[in-house]
Design a protein around this motif. Structure first.
Motif, PDB file in Angstrom:
ATOM      1  N   THR A 233       0.812  -1.213   0.000  1.00  0.00           N
ATOM      2  CA  THR A 233       0.000   0.000   0.000  1.00  0.00           C
ATOM      3  C   THR A 233       0.848   1.266   0.000  1.00  0.00           C
ATOM      4  N   VAL A 234       1.833   1.326   0.881  1.00  0.00           N
ATOM      5  CA  VAL A 234       2.620   2.554   1.015  1.00  0.00           C
ATOM      6  C   VAL A 234       3.376   2.856  -0.278  1.00  0.00           C
ATOM      7  N   THR A 235       3.989   1.849  -0.876  1.00  0.00           N
ATOM      8  CA  THR A 235       4.721   2.063  -2.127  1.00  0.00           C
ATOM      9  C   THR A 235       3.790   2.531  -3.238  1.00  0.00           C
ATOM     10  N   ALA A 236       2.604   1.930  -3.314  1.00  0.00           N
ATOM     11  CA  ALA A 236       1.639   2.329  -4.343  1.00  0.00           C
ATOM     12  C   ALA A 236       1.197   3.776  -4.151  1.00  0.00           C
ATOM     13  N   VAL A 237       0.986   4.178  -2.902  1.00  0.00           N
ATOM     14  CA  VAL A 237       0.575   5.556  -2.632  1.00  0.00           C
ATOM     15  C   VAL A 237       1.696   6.532  -2.964  1.00  0.00           C
ATOM     16  N   VAL A 238       2.935   6.148  -2.677  1.00  0.00           N
ATOM     17  CA  VAL A 238       4.088   6.993  -3.039  1.00  0.00           C
ATOM     18  C   VAL A 238       4.122   7.223  -4.551  1.00  0.00           C
ATOM     19  N   LEU A 239       3.912   6.160  -5.312  1.00  0.00           N
ATOM     20  CA  LEU A 239       3.902   6.299  -6.771  1.00  0.00           C
ATOM     21  C   LEU A 239       2.804   7.243  -7.225  1.00  0.00           C
ATOM     22  N   ARG A 240       1.609   7.112  -6.624  1.00  0.00           N
ATOM     23  CA  ARG A 240       0.499   7.973  -7.038  1.00  0.00           C
ATOM     24  C   ARG A 240       0.765   9.431  -6.678  1.00  0.00           C
ATOM     25  N   CYS A 241       1.272   9.674  -5.469  1.00  0.00           N
ATOM     26  CA  CYS A 241       1.490  11.048  -5.034  1.00  0.00           C
ATOM     27  C   CYS A 241       2.631  11.716  -5.791  1.00  0.00           C
ATOM     28  N   ALA A 242       3.693  10.971  -6.047  1.00  0.00           N
ATOM     29  CA  ALA A 242       4.881  11.566  -6.673  1.00  0.00           C
ATOM     30  C   ALA A 242       4.782  11.639  -8.192  1.00  0.00           C
ATOM     31  N   LEU A 243       4.143  10.638  -8.813  1.00  0.00           N
ATOM     32  CA  LEU A 243       4.109  10.570 -10.274  1.00  0.00           C
ATOM     33  C   LEU A 243       2.735  10.837 -10.864  1.00  0.00           C
ATOM     34  N   GLY A 244       1.687  10.717 -10.057  1.00  0.00           N
ATOM     35  CA  GLY A 244       0.336  10.814 -10.591  1.00  0.00           C
ATOM     36  C   GLY A 244      -0.137   9.469 -11.093  1.00  0.00           C
ATOM     37  N   GLY A 245      -1.323   9.440 -11.692  1.00  0.00           N
ATOM     38  CA  GLY A 245      -1.877   8.194 -12.203  1.00  0.00           C
ATOM     39  C   GLY A 245      -1.180   7.723 -13.462  1.00  0.00           C
ATOM     40  N   VAL A 246      -1.259   6.426 -13.723  1.00  0.00           N
ATOM     41  CA  VAL A 246      -0.601   5.865 -14.909  1.00  0.00           C
ATOM     42  C   VAL A 246      -1.247   6.365 -16.197  1.00  0.00           C
ATOM     43  N   ASP A 247      -2.485   6.840 -16.127  1.00  0.00           N
ATOM     44  CA  ASP A 247      -3.161   7.343 -17.327  1.00  0.00           C
ATOM     45  C   ASP A 247      -2.477   8.577 -17.904  1.00  0.00           C
ATOM     46  N   ALA A 248      -1.666   9.242 -17.094  1.00  0.00           N
ATOM     47  CA  ALA A 248      -0.969  10.443 -17.566  1.00  0.00           C
ATOM     48  C   ALA A 248       0.249  10.111 -18.424  1.00  0.00           C
ATOM     49  N   TYR A 249       0.580   8.828 -18.550  1.00  0.00           N
ATOM     50  CA  TYR A 249       1.783   8.409 -19.278  1.00  0.00           C
ATOM     51  C   TYR A 249       1.393   7.522 -20.450  1.00  0.00           C
ATOM     52  N   PRO A 250       1.894   7.828 -21.654  1.00  0.00           N
ATOM     53  CA  PRO A 250       1.473   7.068 -22.843  1.00  0.00           C
ATOM     54  C   PRO A 250       2.002   5.638 -22.881  1.00  0.00           C
ATOM     55  N   ASN A 251       3.093   5.351 -22.184  1.00  0.00           N
ATOM     56  CA  ASN A 251       3.652   4.001 -22.203  1.00  0.00           C
ATOM     57  C   ASN A 251       4.473   3.778 -20.946  1.00  0.00           C
ATOM     58  N   ALA A 252       4.917   2.520 -20.774  1.00  0.00           N
ATOM     59  CA  ALA A 252       5.660   2.160 -19.570  1.00  0.00           C
ATOM     60  C   ALA A 252       7.011   2.861 -19.504  1.00  0.00           C
ATOM     61  N   ALA A 253       7.625   3.093 -20.669  1.00  0.00           N
ATOM     62  CA  ALA A 253       8.933   3.757 -20.686  1.00  0.00           C
ATOM     63  C   ALA A 253       8.846   5.183 -20.160  1.00  0.00           C
ATOM     64  N   SER A 254       7.770   5.898 -20.484  1.00  0.00           N
ATOM     65  CA  SER A 254       7.616   7.269 -19.992  1.00  0.00           C
ATOM     66  C   SER A 254       7.371   7.284 -18.482  1.00  0.00           C
ATOM     67  N   TYR A 255       6.696   6.256 -17.971  1.00  0.00           N
ATOM     68  CA  TYR A 255       6.477   6.126 -16.525  1.00  0.00           C
ATOM     69  C   TYR A 255       7.817   5.918 -15.812  1.00  0.00           C
ATOM     70  N   ALA A 256       8.655   5.059 -16.376  1.00  0.00           N
ATOM     71  CA  ALA A 256       9.986   4.823 -15.800  1.00  0.00           C
ATOM     72  C   ALA A 256      10.845   6.082 -15.878  1.00  0.00           C
ATOM     73  N   LYS A 257      10.713   6.828 -16.959  1.00  0.00           N
ATOM     74  CA  LYS A 257      11.483   8.067 -17.109  1.00  0.00           C
ATOM     75  C   LYS A 257      11.078   9.083 -16.056  1.00  0.00           C
ATOM     76  N   ALA A 258       9.777   9.195 -15.782  1.00  0.00           N
ATOM     77  CA  ALA A 258       9.312  10.133 -14.759  1.00  0.00           C
ATOM     78  C   ALA A 258       9.850   9.770 -13.386  1.00  0.00           C
ATOM     79  N   ALA A 259      10.096   8.476 -13.164  1.00  0.00           N
ATOM     80  CA  ALA A 259      10.642   8.017 -11.885  1.00  0.00           C
ATOM     81  C   ALA A 259      12.160   8.130 -11.819  1.00  0.00           C
ATOM     82  N   GLY A 260      12.793   8.576 -12.914  1.00  0.00           N
ATOM     83  CA  GLY A 260      14.243   8.679 -12.947  1.00  0.00           C
ATOM     84  C   GLY A 260      14.933   7.344 -13.093  1.00  0.00           C
ATOM     85  N   LEU A 261      14.225   6.356 -13.644  1.00  0.00           N
ATOM     86  CA  LEU A 261      14.778   5.015 -13.785  1.00  0.00           C
ATOM     87  C   LEU A 261      15.108   4.675 -15.242  1.00  0.00           C
ATOM     88  N   ASN A 262      15.139   5.681 -16.108  1.00  0.00           N
ATOM     89  CA  ASN A 262      15.641   5.453 -17.461  1.00  0.00           C
ATOM     90  C   ASN A 262      17.165   5.592 -17.458  1.00  0.00           C
TER      91      ASN A 262
END
Length: 421
Positions: free
Chosen positions: A297-326
């Protein structure tokens, strides 16, 4: 390259009626350098010319400034600023109330453009406002989307949990330091986060008091620790209280040990209560609930608060980029640099994804097998394997947020091929 003089005038001396005639009916950019007190704004036309650079004291003149901006009569007014903690939040609210759209620009882009427009590498407030405006007109900014009410509620709960955990960690460090002085054998026998250990310290504090009340102390440990706390460990702990090499406790020092242990217990209860409060928020969102089942739960909430919902990202690579994991690479000529994580997104996301990966490789399964094989290939280095798993996991969580069930085997192509065979 053209020289430019960055001269700002106080907002109280600005003739807004004259500014209205200078703006006309075109597009107007209000580029703002945000600060705690003294803020700067460059009013810029679409042809990159600056009408005025204004400075004002925040919050004293902020409302007046934004109201005057909204009354200029331009066809479109766009405010743009850097994300500077919370210093710009009140200003953004005033701009929106005046009907002005707000855009955000990356501070890294502003930093890198310091020498681009005037050939001078220096940076100061008035120049920063000018650079922000130029970057916006060149299309490297994006619309500032405010978080919805649910995301703000989650952020508050998450901040409460983070505060409680930070305080618990600080108290644990202080308690450990005092025990190193008065009872150095105790922490070697008991986990510092053990409830039975904390209850013993909260009740006695002084190892001499434990030794003097040996039977009652043993009964407390058996009652709190239950079957998981073995009799041999209890006996060893009580013996260490009798034979400790630690410094003798004064009564006030023993009282301090009891206080720290009792407060640590209270903070553990508060953390559990806050985690339950977070969990109550999760079922209201399908994507968040699915991610919480995958990584907690806590990790999922961190992702939502810091990155927003996954609908805001066109693909998985852009989600990883927003997290600084590219990945990034620095190569030139014959030199080939190593691939490394950019780490450009919120650090708190990588912190929690890191521990999610550690939990993943702690149990038997495809992730553990892949991790061990890569560590062996890399000559015993664990960092590259953990980083690779973090990248795999964050991309998988994008798919999970879109409704796919989390399947650990899907993280690894080799595993899929073996299953298909």
């Amino acid at each position: 390259m053209n020289q430019y003089i960055y001269r700002a005038i106080p907002v109280q001396k600005l003739d807004w009626s004259r500014v209205r005639t200078q703006v006309g009916q075109g597009r107007l950019v209000a580029a703002i350098d945000v600060a705690k007190d003294l803020q700067f704004m460059a009013l810029m036309r679409e042809d990159r010319s600056v009408i005025h650079t204004v400075k004002w004291s925040h919050p004293d003149h902020t409302r007046h400034l934004t109201e005057c901006l909204g009354e200029l009569g331009a066809e479109r007014i766009e405010a743009v600023m850097e994300p500077s903690g919370t210093y710009g939040d009140a200003l953004r609210g005033c701009l929106r109330a005046a009907g002005i759209g707000v855009y955000r620009v990356s501070p890294k882009k502003v930093h890198d453009a310091a020498e681009v427009y005037d050939g001078v590498p220096s940076m100061h407030d008035a120049k920063a406002a000018y650079v922000i405006g130029r970057l916006h007109l060149e299309g490297v900014t994006r619309l500032w989307v405010e978080p919805d009410d649910q995301r703000r509620r989650l952020q508050v709960q998450l901040n409460r949990l983070a505060d409680a955990r930070d305080r618990a960690q600080r108290l644990s460090s202080r308690l450990e330091a005092l025990l190193a002085r008065h009872w150095p054998e105790g922490p070697r026998l008991m986990d510092s986060q053990s409830v039975s250990w904390l209850q013993l310290l909260a009740g006695y504090g002084d190892p001499a008091a434990v030794a003097a009340d040996r039977d009652e102390a043993a009964a407390l440990l058996r009652r709190v620790g239950g079957q998981r706390l073995k009799a041999a460990k209890i006996e060893a702990l009580l013996a260490s209280a009798t034979n400790t090499v630690g410094m003798r406790c004064m009564e006030i020092e023993a009282e301090r040990l009891r206080e720290l242990a009792a407060e640590q217990i209270d903070l553990r209860r508060r953390c559990r209560s806050l985690e339950r409060a977070l969990a109550r928020e999760v079922p209201h969102d399908g994507g968040l609930e699915a991610q919480s089942r995958a990584v907690g739960t806590v990790t999922a909430v961190v992702l939502r608060c810091a990155l927003g919902g996954v609908d805001a990202y066109p693909n998985a690579a852009s989600y990883a980029k927003a997290a600084g994991l590219n990945l990034k690479e620095r190569s030139s000529g014959k030199h080939r640099g190593q691939l490394k994580l950019t780490k450009r997104g919120p650090g708190v996301v990588r912190f929690y994804v890191y521990f999610a990966v550690l939990r993943l490789v702690a149990h038997d399964g495809p992730a553990q097998a892949w991790y061990r094989a890569k560590v062996t290939r890399d000559g015993g280095l664990t960092g590259p394997a953990i980083g690779a798993l973090m990248r795999k996991l964050i991309r998988a969580l994008w798919h999970v947020g879109h409704g796919e069930a989390f399947d650990e085997t899907k993280l690894f192509g080799v595993v899929r091929q073996e299953r298909a065979a």
